[in-house]
Design an enzyme around this catalytic site. Structure first.
Site, PDB file in Angstrom:
ATOM      1  N   CYS A 153      36.332  50.880  32.156  1.00 29.21           N
ATOM      2  CA  CYS A 153      35.281  49.940  32.554  1.00 29.21           C
ATOM      3  C   CYS A 153      35.743  48.531  32.204  1.00 29.21           C
ATOM      4  CB  CYS A 153      33.986  50.280  31.813  1.00 29.21           C
ATOM      5  SG  CYS A 153      32.738  48.990  31.887  1.00 29.21           S
ATOM      6  N   CYS A 209      30.992  43.434  35.894  1.00 31.99           N
ATOM      7  CA  CYS A 209      30.134  43.622  37.073  1.00 31.99           C
ATOM      8  C   CYS A 209      28.657  43.433  36.755  1.00 31.99           C
ATOM      9  CB  CYS A 209      30.313  45.018  37.649  1.00 31.99           C
ATOM     10  SG  CYS A 209      31.943  45.687  37.442  1.00 31.99           S
ATOM     11  N   THR A 265      27.170  47.089  28.167  1.00 33.04           N
ATOM     12  CA  THR A 265      28.588  47.102  28.513  1.00 33.04           C
ATOM     13  C   THR A 265      29.207  45.717  28.357  1.00 33.04           C
ATOM     14  OG1 THR A 265      28.281  48.909  30.059  1.00 33.04           O
ATOM     15  CG2 THR A 265      30.151  47.478  30.461  1.00 33.04           C
ATOM     16  N   GLU A 324      30.463  49.375  24.493  1.00 35.67           N
ATOM     17  CA  GLU A 324      29.035  49.168  24.672  1.00 35.67           C
ATOM     18  C   GLU A 324      28.442  48.776  23.318  1.00 35.67           C
ATOM     19  OE1 GLU A 324      30.425  51.804  26.360  1.00 35.67           O
ATOM     20  OE2 GLU A 324      30.089  50.865  28.303  1.00 35.67           O
ATOM     21  N   HIS A 342      24.240  47.404  41.221  1.00 41.56           N
ATOM     22  CA  HIS A 342      25.111  48.018  40.208  1.00 41.56           C
ATOM     23  C   HIS A 342      25.542  49.424  40.632  1.00 41.56           C
ATOM     24  CE1 HIS A 342      27.314  47.651  36.619  1.00 41.56           C
ATOM     25  NE2 HIS A 342      26.711  48.644  35.987  1.00 41.56           N
ATOM     26  N   TYR A 362      29.712  50.873  41.183  1.00 47.02           N
ATOM     27  CA  TYR A 362      30.424  52.058  40.728  1.00 47.02           C
ATOM     28  C   TYR A 362      31.584  52.442  41.650  1.00 47.02           C
ATOM     29  CZ  TYR A 362      28.069  52.742  36.395  1.00 47.02           C
ATOM     30  OH  TYR A 362      27.665  52.568  35.101  1.00 47.02           O
ATOM     31  N   CYS A 421      34.091  51.093  40.852  1.00 48.10           N
ATOM     32  CA  CYS A 421      35.071  51.109  39.747  1.00 48.10           C
ATOM     33  C   CYS A 421      35.575  52.524  39.486  1.00 48.10           C
ATOM     34  CB  CYS A 421      34.448  50.533  38.483  1.00 48.10           C
ATOM     35  SG  CYS A 421      33.054  51.493  37.845  1.00 48.10           S
ATOM     36  N   GLU A 423      29.196  57.582  31.551  1.00 44.94           N
ATOM     37  CA  GLU A 423      28.698  56.364  32.188  1.00 44.94           C
ATOM     38  C   GLU A 423      28.483  56.587  33.688  1.00 44.94           C
ATOM     39  OE1 GLU A 423      31.115  52.806  32.328  1.00 44.94           O
ATOM     40  OE2 GLU A 423      29.392  51.666  31.635  1.00 44.94           O
TER      41      GLU A 423
HETATM   42 FE1  SF4 Z   1      31.956  48.974  34.012  1.00 43.80          FE
HETATM   43 FE2  SF4 Z   1      31.984  50.073  36.428  1.00 43.80          FE
HETATM   44 FE3  SF4 Z   1      29.674  49.119  35.369  1.00 43.80          FE
HETATM   45 FE4  SF4 Z   1      31.652  47.485  36.193  1.00 43.80          FE
HETATM   46  S1  SF4 Z   1      30.412  48.870  37.461  1.00 43.80           S
HETATM   47  S2  SF4 Z   1      30.464  47.295  34.320  1.00 43.80           S
HETATM   48  S3  SF4 Z   1      33.473  48.623  35.600  1.00 43.80           S
HETATM   49  S4  SF4 Z   1      30.898  50.858  34.642  1.00 43.80           S
HETATM   50 FE    FE Z   2      28.177  50.704  33.693  1.00 44.07          FE
END
Ligand code: SF4
Ligand code: FE
Length: 508
Positions: A129, A133, A220, A286, A321, A325, A327, A475
């Protein structure tokens, strides 16, 4: 921060330097920090951070936190990499300057698609992570809500918000988007809790600002942030109006305390080990963030008492958000690459069942990619001018994220074999008494050194059981809302009457 040999920009060499100079000239007015400048900016903060019952004086260099700082730093460095500037930067609609995409308000569906691609890119380069974001998603959600609120209530929130946004863009700040309250008894509304502080609330309204009390959980990247943007966590009624509050503060504002969360295998980072950590460079973190009667000036308050707007703000942030993801697709890329490598080390890469498992992992991962691209491509313009993702598709995407990474991780562990969890330590490999045995017996294929095999297994361990499993698994389950939250949104988002009409029409 991380090994410079880890060259993320393939435009290296003389050509790369030439390109970089051209880019620098073109963007001399750009507001883009480098990773090093970001690191230095964090050193100026006076955060109150606790870990293992003690206050951390040097947050930036703490071995447990530094990998997470490295991950955020990459969001800055990559913006300077000619190969990635289209994805990593954008043009501010406020100033016309080149800014980091993480501070941008989406102006088109193309912006939204690039946001998804940026998430995959960074996930694949960090394997964790990268934390930035949440702030981007909070800014975009607030740009919509403050605009709509002003239009309905003749308030002044949108002007305040835009002023804050310009400050964030001009200084290329990382913001923590803080939504989740501790929530206490889930069957009770905020005002009805035994302890009224279990949802963050306004405890005093003054002429110059408000005093807030409460906490935000699971934050986060909190201690890697310059600013914290607080939002309510659920839809609210009149009785909860003190809890309907959104604002921004410097992350080191007086009265804010950070208590870092533990992660599986986190003390590996304290052992002085290198590859036993799995991921040599990056990680996430976190924290529980406590607000102990913190003052917020009115200029930074974006919602205060207008309870009927809390639900919309939550939905907008959550949808953005859930798109973020993307990510996990990038982290999935890393895990699939690691599983393929482990199979090759074992000499089984050509076995048909292994090939099929790798195909399945890719199928699942690319299906996730479809979702985050689709919700972006199907986005729409809000009254504020901000582009919003398709809410139904963003929720479908995140629902897939609550499942597919678990299956990808299961297949990776299947391919990796039991050595994944019985492997002796890096120190044993380096010790003269045991090293020769590990060299001999931890080998797979004769041409692959034991250390290579151990390194890739440690990375799979890190991603599926260790510190990075926080980001890739749990997560994926609970971040941006737990699975049931998406199912509620999916039920609300589909047009059931239309489906029934289609069916009834065809059967007469
Ligand atoms: Fe972390 Fe993914 Fe959330 Fe971005 S979207 S803060 S990389 S978990
Ligand atoms: Fe997250």
């Amino acid at each position: 921060r991380y090994d410079p040999a880890y060259n993320v920009c393939t435009a290296g060499g003389p050509k790369g330097i030439f390109l970089t100079v051209i880019e620098c000239l073109r963007w001399r007015r750009a507001m883009l920090m480098t990773g090093s400048q970001y690191e230095e900016s964090l050193r100026k903060l006076n955060l109150v951070v606790y870990l293992f019952g003690e206050r951390i004086e040097n947050v930036v260099d703490h071995p447990l936190i530094r990998p997470s700082m490295n991950a955020v730093a990459l969001t800055y460095d990559l913006a300077h990499c000619p190969q990635h500037t289209e994805i990593m930067t954008a043009t501010s609609h406020l100033t016309g300057r080149r800014i980091n995409r993480f501070t941008h308000i989406h102006q088109s569906t193309d912006d939204l698609v690039k946001k998804s691609k940026m998430g995959r890119l960074l996930g694949s380069l960090t394997g964790c992570c990268f934390q930035r974001c949440v702030g981007m998603d909070a800014l975009n959600a607030l740009s919509i809500t403050t605009h709509d609120l002003d239009a309905r209530r003749k308030t002044d929130y949108h002007r305040r918000f835009l002023k804050f946004l310009e400050y964030v863009q001009e200084n290329d700040l990382t913001c923590d988007g803080a939504m989740t309250d501790p929530k206490g008894d889930r069957s009770l509304a905020p005002h009805a809790q035994a302890d009224p502080d279990l949802y963050l609330r306004v405890v005093e309204r003054r002429t110059d600002g408000i005093i807030v009390r409460g906490a935000k959980a699971h934050q986060t990247g909190a201690v890697n942030s310059h600013a914290i943007i607080v939002m309510p966590t659920i839809a609210m009624r009149e009785a909860d109006r003190d809890y309907a509050v959104a604002f921004a503060l410097p992350s080191d504002a007086p009265g804010i305390t950070y208590i870092l969360g533990r992660q599986s295998c986190d003390t590996r980072k304290l052992e002085g080990a290198t590859f036993d950590r799995g991921n040599l460079f990056f990680g996430g973190h976190e924290a529980l963030v406590v607000f102990d009667d913190v003052f917020v000036p009115w200029e930074r308050v974006f919602l205060c008492g207008e309870h009927e707007f809390a639900g919309g703000l939550v939905e907008q942030f959550a949808s953005y958000h859930r798109q973020s993801y993307a990510c996990k697709v990038g982290v999935g890329d890393v895990l699939i690459g690691a599983a393929q490598t482990a199979a090759e080390h074992n000499g089984v890469a050509k076995a048909s069942h292994i090939r099929d498992k790798i195909i399945e992992m890719n199928h699942l991962n690319e299906t996730l990619y479809c979702g985050c691209i689709a919700c972006a491509a199907e986005g729409h313009r809000e009254a504020s001018g901000t582009y919003m993702v398709d809410t139904l598709l963003a929720n479908v995407h995140k629902q897939n994220v609550t499942r597919f990474p678990y299956e990808i991780a299961r297949l990776a562990q299947d391919i990796a074999g039991g050595l994944l969890v019985t492997l002796p330590s890096e120190k044993d490999l380096k010790a003269p008494e045991t090293g020769r045995w590990l060299e001999k017996y931890c080998r797979g294929r004769a041409d692959v050194p034991a250390e290579h095999r151990m390194r890739i297994l440690r990375l799979i361990e890190n991603l599926t059981l260790g510190a990075a499993a926080v980001g890739y698994l749990t997560e994926s389950m609970h971040g941006a809302g737990s699975p049931q939250a998406q199912r509620v949104m999916i039920a609300r988002g589909v047009n059931m009457k239309e489906k029934q009409a289609a069916a009834k029409r065809l059967c007469g």
